[in-house]
Design an enzyme around this catalytic site. Structure first.
Site, mmCIF file in Angstrom:
data_model
loop_
_atom_site.group_PDB
_atom_site.id
_atom_site.type_symbol
_atom_site.label_atom_id
_atom_site.label_comp_id
_atom_site.label_asym_id
_atom_site.label_seq_id
_atom_site.Cartn_x
_atom_site.Cartn_y
_atom_site.Cartn_z
ATOM 1 N N PHE A 2 0.668 -1.199 -0.074
ATOM 2 C CA PHE A 2 0.052 0.129 0.001
ATOM 3 C C PHE A 2 0.719 1.246 -0.040
ATOM 4 C CE2 PHE A 2 0.825 -0.803 4.525
ATOM 5 C CZ PHE A 2 1.151 0.355 4.921
ATOM 6 N N PRO B 104 -2.945 -5.850 -6.484
ATOM 7 C CA PRO B 104 -2.496 -4.487 -5.784
ATOM 8 C C PRO B 104 -2.923 -4.711 -4.229
ATOM 9 C CG PRO B 104 -4.232 -3.910 -7.032
ATOM 10 C CD PRO B 104 -4.128 -5.444 -7.382
ATOM 11 N N GLU C 46 -5.203 -4.444 -1.053
ATOM 12 C CA GLU C 46 -6.674 -3.910 -0.890
ATOM 13 C C GLU C 46 -6.869 -2.699 -0.222
ATOM 14 O OE1 GLU C 46 -8.204 -6.236 3.085
ATOM 15 O OE2 GLU C 46 -8.539 -7.096 1.226
ATOM 16 N N GLU D 181 10.613 -8.615 -2.608
ATOM 17 C CA GLU D 181 11.284 -7.052 -1.705
ATOM 18 C C GLU D 181 10.341 -6.831 -0.412
ATOM 19 O OE1 GLU D 181 13.667 -5.834 -3.016
ATOM 20 O OE2 GLU D 181 14.036 -6.396 -5.198
ATOM 21 N N CYS E 232 9.611 1.464 2.406
ATOM 22 C CA CYS E 232 10.858 0.223 3.219
ATOM 23 C C CYS E 232 12.012 0.713 3.301
ATOM 24 C CB CYS E 232 10.784 -0.628 1.943
ATOM 25 S SG CYS E 232 11.339 -0.043 0.417
ATOM 26 N N THR E 233 12.407 1.877 2.682
ATOM 27 C CA THR E 233 13.807 2.435 2.919
ATOM 28 C C THR E 233 13.872 3.715 3.829
ATOM 29 O OG1 THR E 233 13.581 3.677 1.124
ATOM 30 C CG2 THR E 233 14.879 1.535 0.700
ATOM 31 N N GLU F 157 10.508 -3.936 12.494
ATOM 32 C CA GLU F 157 10.260 -2.663 11.498
ATOM 33 C C GLU F 157 9.013 -1.837 12.105
ATOM 34 O OE1 GLU F 157 8.539 -3.659 7.693
ATOM 35 O OE2 GLU F 157 9.518 -2.030 6.714
ATOM 36 N N ARG G 8 17.732 6.695 -4.915
ATOM 37 C CA ARG G 8 17.916 5.580 -5.895
ATOM 38 C C ARG G 8 17.430 6.361 -7.211
ATOM 39 N NH1 ARG G 8 12.849 1.585 -5.797
ATOM 40 N NH2 ARG G 8 13.660 0.686 -7.558
HETATM 41 P P1 NAP Z 1 1.606 -6.917 3.290
HETATM 42 O O1 NAP Z 1 0.595 -6.764 4.171
HETATM 43 O O2 NAP Z 1 2.719 -8.035 3.045
HETATM 44 O O3 NAP Z 1 0.924 -6.907 1.644
HETATM 45 C C1 NAP Z 1 1.454 -6.933 0.600
HETATM 46 C C2 NAP Z 1 0.495 -7.402 -0.495
HETATM 47 O O4 NAP Z 1 0.468 -8.888 -0.241
HETATM 48 C C3 NAP Z 1 -0.725 -7.088 -0.504
HETATM 49 O O5 NAP Z 1 -1.209 -6.922 -1.955
HETATM 50 C C4 NAP Z 1 -1.656 -8.253 -0.040
HETATM 51 O O6 NAP Z 1 -2.828 -8.075 -0.200
HETATM 52 C C5 NAP Z 1 -0.766 -9.402 -0.391
HETATM 53 N N1 NAP Z 1 -1.090 -10.508 0.524
HETATM 54 C C6 NAP Z 1 -1.594 -10.543 1.595
HETATM 55 N N2 NAP Z 1 -1.501 -11.840 2.237
HETATM 56 C C7 NAP Z 1 -1.062 -12.815 0.928
HETATM 57 C C8 NAP Z 1 -0.789 -13.976 0.908
HETATM 58 N N3 NAP Z 1 -1.005 -15.112 1.582
HETATM 59 N N4 NAP Z 1 -0.332 -14.536 -0.317
HETATM 60 C C9 NAP Z 1 0.134 -13.611 -1.373
HETATM 61 N N5 NAP Z 1 -0.406 -12.154 -1.253
HETATM 62 C C10 NAP Z 1 -0.725 -11.625 0.053
HETATM 63 O O7 NAP Z 1 2.455 -5.460 3.092
HETATM 64 P P2 NAP Z 1 1.917 -4.129 3.230
HETATM 65 O O8 NAP Z 1 1.502 -3.840 4.748
HETATM 66 O O9 NAP Z 1 0.782 -3.865 2.358
HETATM 67 O O10 NAP Z 1 3.212 -3.428 3.030
HETATM 68 C C11 NAP Z 1 4.073 -2.991 3.943
HETATM 69 C C12 NAP Z 1 5.487 -3.737 3.717
HETATM 70 O O11 NAP Z 1 6.049 -3.665 2.486
HETATM 71 C C13 NAP Z 1 6.531 -3.324 4.801
HETATM 72 O O12 NAP Z 1 6.934 -4.300 5.309
HETATM 73 C C14 NAP Z 1 7.383 -2.518 3.675
HETATM 74 O O13 NAP Z 1 8.753 -2.467 4.287
HETATM 75 C C15 NAP Z 1 7.403 -3.446 2.682
HETATM 76 N N6 NAP Z 1 7.861 -2.840 1.409
HETATM 77 C C16 NAP Z 1 9.065 -3.190 0.755
HETATM 78 C C17 NAP Z 1 9.659 -2.621 -0.154
HETATM 79 C C18 NAP Z 1 10.983 -3.211 -0.776
HETATM 80 O O14 NAP Z 1 11.273 -2.722 -1.941
HETATM 81 N N7 NAP Z 1 11.738 -3.966 -0.287
HETATM 82 C C19 NAP Z 1 8.895 -1.597 -0.661
HETATM 83 C C20 NAP Z 1 7.782 -1.001 -0.273
HETATM 84 C C21 NAP Z 1 7.224 -1.760 0.997
HETATM 85 P P3 NAP Z 1 -3.985 -7.653 0.650
HETATM 86 O O15 NAP Z 1 -3.712 -6.125 0.674
HETATM 87 O O16 NAP Z 1 -5.426 -8.046 -0.088
HETATM 88 O O17 NAP Z 1 -3.971 -8.310 2.056
#
Ligand code: NAP
Length: 482
Positions: A159, A184, A186, A256, A290-291, A384, A445
Site C-alpha cells: 500500500f 494490488p 486492498e 522485496e 521500506c527504505t 520494522e 535511488r
Molecule cells: P503486506 O501486508 O505483506 O501486503 C502486500 C501485498 O501482499 C498486498 O497486496 C496483500 O494483499 C498481499 N497478500 C497478503 N497476504 C498474502 C498471501 N498470503 N499471499 C500472497 N499475497 C498476499 O504488506 P503491506 O503492509 O501492504 O506493505 C508494507 C510492507 O511492505 C512493509 O514491510 C514494507 O517494508 C514493505 N515494502 C518493501 C519494499 C521493498 O522494496 N523492499 C517496498 C515497499 C514496501 P491484501 O492487501 O489483499 O492483504
C-alpha cells in the site's frame, strides 16, 4: 474503462477488477475509505476464484504480440498520459492512502520515470555474443544470447507507494513482453486500477494485463500457487514474503520485503546535512517507505547537539489533513497501524526511552515522533516500525556503529553521513545491506538503478527497471559456426 474525470473529493470512484480489460461481475464489492476521515472514497468489484482462473487463461491465450517499438510506444504514451493526469492520480493516492498531497505528486514523478526508463529499455538490444575461439580448447563458433518473455507473471504490491510500486512491476514486465496479472493492496486498489486503465488507453493489448482484487485465498494465493505462472514478483511484508517463498512451488520468485534502515551519523559529519537527511528519511511518506530511516545512529560525542537540532527540524514536519498542501506528514495507512506504532513507543518509554517531540495520535494521524534513550533491544529498534518514528541511538566508535547497524534481521539499505572517505569505504564494505548511500538517505535511488535487499529484506535479487526487465525474461542462447 471509466471516462469520468477524477475528483475524489466529490465523487465516489466505482471501479472493478479487470480480466484482460473486461470488468468482473461478482456482485461483491470492496469499500475503500479515507484513512484521514473515514469517508467512502471508492468501491471495487471483487474477483473470485473463477475470475482468477479466467485471468490466467486470458493471459495464456495471448493475442497480438507487440514489437519492441510498439512496447516502447505504449509505455511512452502511458508516460505522457500520466503527466496530463498528474493531479487526478495524486488526488486518488491521497484519498485512499492518507499520504499528503505533496508526497502523492512526488510519487507521480517517480512513476513517470519508471515508464520513461522502461520505454527506453525496449529500444535497446538485450543480446550478447560470445566468440568461442578464445581458449586452446575453443573453436570457430559464436554463441548468441537473446531474451524471451515469460508466458505469465504475477505482481503483488503493497500500500505504501500505491502507484510507484505498481509501476515498478508492470512497466518492466511489459517492456519485456511478458503478460502480467496484478494483485494490488486492498488498501490502495483505486490508484492501481486507474493505472491499468491508463495502460489500456495507451494502446496495450488487454490480454497483457489484468488486475484482480479479492479474498486472499481465491486471488493472491491462487495466483502464487498456479503452475501456469512463471514468476511471482512480490513487494510487501516479511511474513507474507516468506509464506510465498514456501508455497509458490516451481517458479521464479522475487521478494522485496521489509526494512529497518539506519542513518549513521559519524563524528565528522556535516550536522546540518545529517539533521536534514534524518528528518527527510524518517518522516517523508509518513515514514512508510521500506527504505525510511527507522534508526538514527549518532556518535556519542555529537549526539546532544544533533538531537537539539533534529528536534527543531522535526517541528517543520507538520502533520494533518493530507489534502492540505501545507501538510508534510499525512496519516499512516489506518488507525490500527497508528495504534500499533503508539504501542511501540509506549513500550520503549516503559523501558526508559524519552519522547522529545510528537507521539500524539488522532485516528490514523500520528505526529512525527523523536525518541531518545531507546534500549538497543527495544521493539522499535529490532523490528520494522512502518510510520513516522525517529529513535535516536548512540554509538561509541565505528566498530560499534557497524555492529549496531547489522544487528537486526533486515538488510535493505542504509545512509552514512561522513566527510571521511576511509570511514565511508569501511561502511560500504561492512554493512550487510543491499545499498549504502554516503551523505544521502537510505532511500536514494534512481528508478533504473539496481535495488533490493538481503537477509529478511529479500533474496538479493534486484529490481529497478533494468534488473526487473531481466527477471521478466528467460535467456535463450543459440550457437552457429562462424
Ligand atoms: P503486506 O501486508 O505483506 O501486503 C502486500 C501485498 O501482499 C498486498 O497486496 C496483500 O494483499 C498481499 N497478500 C497478503 N497476504 C498474502 C498471501 N498470503 N499471499 C500472497 N499475497 C498476499 O504488506 P503491506 O503492509 O501492504 O506493505 C508494507 C510492507 O511492505 C512493509 O514491510 C514494507 O517494508 C514493505 N515494502 C518493501 C519494499 C521493498 O522494496 N523492499 C517496498 C515497499 C514496501 P491484501 O492487501 O489483499 O492483504
Amino acid at each position: 474503462m471509466k471516462e469520468e474525470k477524477l475528483s475524489v473529493n466529490e465523487n465516489i470512484l466505482k471501479l472493478t477488477s479487470l480480466i484482460g480489460g473486461k470488468p468482473v461481475s461478482s456482485g461483491k464489492q470492496l469499500a475503500v475509505t479515507s484513512p484521514y476521515d473515514g469517508r467512502l472514497v471508492g468501491t471495487v468489484e471483487m474477483a473470485g476464484l473463477s475470475d482468477t482462473l479466467a485471468a490466467i487463461d486470458t493471459a495464456l491465450k495471448g493475442g497480438r504480440v507487440l514489437t519492441r517499438y510498439e512496447r516502447y510506444s505504449v509505455l511512452d504514451k502511458a508516460r505522457t498520459l500520466l503527466l496530463e493526469r498528474k493531479e487526478e492520480f495524486a488526488q486518488v493516492i491521497t484519498a485512499e492512502s492518507g499520504l499528503c498531497i505533496t508526497e502523492a505528486r512526488y510519487e507521480i514523478g517517480r512513476a513517470h520515470d519508471v515508464l520513461l526508463f522502461a520505454s527506453m529499455e525496449c529500444l535497446k538490444d538485450d543480446g550478447q555474443v560470445f566468440s568461442c575461439d578464445i581458449s586452446p580448447s575453443g573453436k570457430q563458433r559464436k554463441i548468441f544470447s537473446l531474451r524471451e518473455p515469460l508466458k505469465l507473471a504475477v505482481a503483488i504490491t503493497p500500500f505504501n507507494h500505491p502507484l510507484n510500486q505498481v509501476a515498478h512491476k508492470i512497466a518492466p514486465a511489459l517492456a519485456a513482453g511478458t503478460p502480467v496479472i496484478l494483485k494490488p493492496s486492498e488498501k490502495t486498489p483505486l490508484t492501481a486500477i486507474r493505472f491499468v486503465e491508463l495502460l489500456y488507453e495507451a494502446g496495450l493489448p488487454t490480454y497483457m494485463l489484468s488486475v484482480l482484487l479479492g479474498d486472499t485465498k481465491n486471488v493472491a494465493e491462487a495466483l502464487v500457487q498456479a503452475p501456469e505462472v512463471d514468476l511471482v514478483s512480490f513487494t510487501g511484508s516479511v511474513a507474507v514474503g516468506k509464506r510465498i517463498a514456501q508455497t509458490a512451488g516451481y517458479k521464479k520468485v522475487i521478494l522485496e520485503l521489509g526494512g529497518n534502515d539506519p542513518l549513521i551519523v559519524l563524528e565528522d559529519a556535516n550536522l546540518d546535512l545529517a539533521v536534514q537527511l534524518a528528518a527527510e528519511g524518517a518522516f517523508r511518506n509518513s515514514g512508510q517507505r521500506c527504505t525510511a530511516v527507522k534508526r538514527i545512529l549518532v556518535h556519542e560525542n555529537i549526539a546532544e547537539e544533533f538531537t537539539k537540532r533534529f528536534v527543531e527540524k522535526a517541528k517543520e514536519y507538520t502533520c494533518g489533513d493530507p489534502a492540505d498542501p501545507k501538510t508534510k506528514v499525512g496519516t499512516v495507512i489506518d488507525e490500527q497501524s497508528a495504534k500499533y506504532l503508539e504501542d511501540v513507543v509506549d513500550k520503549a518509554v516503559s523501558r526508559g526511552a524519552k519522547v522529545l517531540l510528537g507521539g500524539k495520535r488522532t485516528g490514523a494521524l500520528l505526529e512525527p515522533t523523536v525518541i531518545v534513550d531507546v534500549p538497543r533491544d527495544a521493539q522499535m529498534v529490532v523490528q520494522e516500525s512502518f510510520g513516522p518514528l525517529a529513535p535516536i541511538l548512540t554509538f561509541k566508535d565505528i566498530d560499534d556503529a557497524i555492529a549496531l547497524s547489522n544487528s537486526t534481521a533486515f538488510g535493505l539499505s542504509s545512509g552514512v553521513v561522513t566527510n571521511n572517505m576511509e570511514h565511508a569505504i569501511r561502511f560500504v564494505k561492512e554493512l550487510k545491506v543491499g545499498t549504502v548511500n554516503i551523505n544521502e538517505v537510505p532511500g536514494y535511488r534512481i528508478e533504473n538503478s539496481p535495488f533490493g535487499g538481503i537477509k529478511d529484506s529479500g533474496l538479493g535479487i534486484k529490481e529497478g527497471v533494468i534488473e526487473a526487465i531481466k527477471c521478466f525474461t528467460y535467456v535463450k542462447t543459440f550457437s552457429m559456426p562462424w
